[in-house]
Design a protein around this motif. Structure first.
Motif, short mmCIF file in Angstrom:
data_model
loop_
_atom_site.label_atom_id
_atom_site.label_comp_id
_atom_site.label_asym_id
_atom_site.label_seq_id
_atom_site.Cartn_x
_atom_site.Cartn_y
_atom_site.Cartn_z
N TYR A 177 0.84 -1.20 0.00
CA TYR A 177 0.00 0.00 0.00
C TYR A 177 0.87 1.25 0.00
O TYR A 177 1.66 1.45 0.92
CB TYR A 177 -0.92 -0.01 1.23
CG TYR A 177 -1.82 1.18 1.33
CD1 TYR A 177 -2.95 1.28 0.53
CD2 TYR A 177 -1.55 2.21 2.21
CE1 TYR A 177 -3.79 2.38 0.62
CE2 TYR A 177 -2.37 3.31 2.30
CZ TYR A 177 -3.50 3.38 1.50
OH TYR A 177 -4.31 4.46 1.58
N ASP A 178 0.75 2.05 -1.01
CA ASP A 178 1.43 3.35 -1.08
C ASP A 178 2.94 3.22 -0.83
O ASP A 178 3.52 3.98 -0.07
CB ASP A 178 0.80 4.31 -0.08
CG ASP A 178 1.09 5.77 -0.41
OD1 ASP A 178 1.38 6.07 -1.59
OD2 ASP A 178 1.04 6.60 0.51
N GLY A 179 3.55 2.19 -1.43
CA GLY A 179 4.98 1.98 -1.31
C GLY A 179 5.42 1.30 -0.03
O GLY A 179 6.61 1.20 0.25
N VAL A 208 -9.96 -4.32 2.30
CA VAL A 208 -8.85 -3.88 3.16
C VAL A 208 -8.23 -2.61 2.59
O VAL A 208 -7.97 -1.65 3.31
CB VAL A 208 -7.79 -5.00 3.31
CG1 VAL A 208 -6.58 -4.51 4.09
CG2 VAL A 208 -8.40 -6.23 3.99
N ARG A 209 -8.02 -2.58 1.29
CA ARG A 209 -7.43 -1.40 0.64
C ARG A 209 -8.34 -0.18 0.79
O ARG A 209 -7.88 0.93 1.08
CB ARG A 209 -7.16 -1.68 -0.84
CG ARG A 209 -6.45 -0.54 -1.53
CD ARG A 209 -5.94 -0.94 -2.88
NE ARG A 209 -4.98 -2.02 -2.83
CZ ARG A 209 -3.67 -1.88 -2.53
NH1 ARG A 209 -3.21 -0.69 -2.24
NH2 ARG A 209 -2.88 -2.90 -2.51
N ARG A 210 -9.64 -0.37 0.63
CA ARG A 210 -10.59 0.75 0.77
C ARG A 210 -10.61 1.27 2.21
O ARG A 210 -10.61 2.47 2.46
CB ARG A 210 -11.99 0.33 0.35
CG ARG A 210 -12.96 1.49 0.32
CD ARG A 210 -14.31 1.11 -0.23
NE ARG A 210 -14.93 0.03 0.49
CZ ARG A 210 -15.55 0.16 1.69
NH1 ARG A 210 -15.58 1.33 2.28
NH2 ARG A 210 -16.11 -0.86 2.26
N VAL A 211 -10.56 0.34 3.17
CA VAL A 211 -10.52 0.73 4.58
C VAL A 211 -9.24 1.52 4.87
O VAL A 211 -9.25 2.53 5.57
CB VAL A 211 -10.64 -0.51 5.50
CG1 VAL A 211 -10.23 -0.19 6.92
CG2 VAL A 211 -12.06 -1.06 5.45
N MET A 212 -8.12 1.06 4.29
CA MET A 212 -6.85 1.76 4.49
C MET A 212 -6.90 3.16 3.89
O MET A 212 -6.41 4.12 4.50
CB MET A 212 -5.70 0.94 3.93
CG MET A 212 -5.47 -0.32 4.73
SD MET A 212 -4.11 -1.43 4.27
CE MET A 212 -3.63 -1.03 2.67
N THR A 245 -1.41 6.90 9.85
CA THR A 245 -0.14 7.04 9.14
C THR A 245 0.59 5.69 9.15
O THR A 245 1.27 5.35 10.11
CB THR A 245 0.75 8.11 9.81
OG1 THR A 245 0.88 7.80 11.20
CG2 THR A 245 0.14 9.49 9.65
N PRO A 246 0.43 4.90 8.08
CA PRO A 246 0.99 3.55 8.06
C PRO A 246 2.52 3.51 8.04
O PRO A 246 3.10 2.49 8.37
CB PRO A 246 0.42 2.95 6.78
CG PRO A 246 0.11 4.11 5.91
CD PRO A 246 -0.27 5.22 6.84
N ASP A 247 3.16 4.61 7.68
CA ASP A 247 4.62 4.61 7.57
C ASP A 247 5.31 5.36 8.71
O ASP A 247 6.53 5.51 8.71
CB ASP A 247 5.05 5.20 6.23
CG ASP A 247 4.51 6.60 6.00
OD1 ASP A 247 3.61 7.02 6.74
OD2 ASP A 247 4.99 7.26 5.07
N SER A 248 4.56 5.83 9.70
CA SER A 248 5.14 6.54 10.84
C SER A 248 4.72 5.88 12.14
O SER A 248 3.58 5.46 12.28
CB SER A 248 4.65 7.99 10.87
OG SER A 248 5.03 8.65 9.70
N PRO A 249 5.63 5.77 13.09
CA PRO A 249 5.27 5.17 14.37
C PRO A 249 4.22 6.00 15.09
O PRO A 249 4.13 7.21 14.90
CB PRO A 249 6.56 5.13 15.16
CG PRO A 249 7.62 5.71 14.31
CD PRO A 249 7.01 6.19 13.04
N GLY A 250 3.44 5.34 15.91
CA GLY A 250 2.43 6.04 16.70
C GLY A 250 1.56 5.03 17.41
O GLY A 250 1.70 3.82 17.21
#
Length: 104
Positions: free
Chosen positions: A13-15, A70-74, A83-88
């Motif tokens: 997803y998005d790289g 799953v992709r639509r939910v994301m 933010t899937p690429d940043s911790p939190g």
């Protein structure tokens, strides 16, 4: 805690390489399930699902959550601030019967 490879599915997803899994065992309500999406280093997405029209593999009736859902939910969760690429901290949302995603 990361998802086990043998009990989760990969999705790109998005790289970012992510894994997703669905569970109905962790919830007390029989009409709900839990979708978890996470990467190794990003924020974990936890989605409470209403299962009226969804299909999940598990005991009892068979339900199927497809990668397209799953992709639509994301996509929708990113619009709400995930933010899937940043911790939190875990990002909790609910997908209701009308397919609307809301923060919880």
């Amino acid at each position: 805690m990361s998802l086990q490879k043998r009990r989760s599915n990969p999705i790109h997803y998005d790289g970012i390489d992510l894994r997703w899994s669905v569970s109905v065992r962790s919830l007390s309500s029989p009409g709900e399930g839990l979708l978890v999406v996470q990467s190794d280093h990003g924020q974990r997405l936890v989605v409470r699902l209403a299962l009226n029209d969804l299909w999940i593999h598990g005991p009892g009736p068979r339900h199927s959550v497809k990668p397209s859902l799953v992709r639509r939910v994301m996509d929708d969760a990113c619009g709400l601030g995930w933010t899937p690429d940043s911790p939190g901290p875990e990002f909790h949302v609910t997908l209701n019967d009308e397919d609307c995603l809301t923060c919880t």
